[in-house]
Design an enzyme around this catalytic site. Structure first.
Site, short mmCIF file in Angstrom:
data_model
loop_
_atom_site.label_atom_id
_atom_site.label_comp_id
_atom_site.label_asym_id
_atom_site.label_seq_id
_atom_site.Cartn_x
_atom_site.Cartn_y
_atom_site.Cartn_z
N CYS A 11 -4.14 2.54 -4.94
CA CYS A 11 -3.45 3.56 -4.14
C CYS A 11 -2.16 4.03 -4.82
O CYS A 11 -1.78 5.20 -4.69
CB CYS A 11 -3.15 3.03 -2.75
N HIS A 51 0.88 -1.17 0.00
CA HIS A 51 0.00 0.00 0.00
C HIS A 51 0.92 1.21 0.00
O HIS A 51 2.03 1.16 0.53
CB HIS A 51 -0.88 0.01 1.25
#
Length: 136
Positions: free
Chosen positions: A125, A55
């Protein structure tokens, strides 16, 4: 989010680099960081090969901005992503704008990165972090 890791600690850019407080204003501008998180214990083995399940979020002016499934664009405390283990911060460069420019850019990106537009392969992301950095 999927993200190919790298040993590189800075991102090449045409922006200026300067010393000072991480994520804060310096004489050379405001530092911008990419914060990378592990989403899988397998990253301990994959990371040295430049692979992993990660992430990412962009840290600027003391907040971290990211994009997630169902939540769209959100801000949080830097280096504290839920359900992820912080791995590293990578200095991307500095910007000359301030908080009003940041708010304006985030507002514009909300149209492109809506909660229902998330796709783990094509709009995640990492795509958001890239777009935000270059928009700043």
């Amino acid at each position: 989010c999927l993200f190919g890791a790298s040993d590189t600690k800075t991102w090449p850019s045409t922006m200026s680099f300067g010393g000072g407080y991480n994520g804060g204003r310096t004489r050379m501008g405001i530092k911008v960081f990419l914060n990378v998180y592990d989403l899988s214990p397998a990253n301990d083995c994959l990371y040295p090969a430049g692979l992993g399940v990660h992430h990412s979020g962009v840290e600027v002016l003391g907040s971290e901005y990211a994009f997630g499934s169902g939540g769209g664009i959100f801000d949080s405390t830097p280096k504290e992503a839920a359900q992820a283990k912080f791995r590293e911060s990578i200095l991307l460069g500095t910007i000359e704008g301030g908080s009003s420019q940041l708010r304006s850019v985030i507002s514009q990106l909300r149209n492109e990165f809506k909660p229902d537009n998330y796709n783990i392969l094509t709009r995640n992301c990492n795509h958001f972090a890239n777009t935000l950095f270059f928009a700043l």
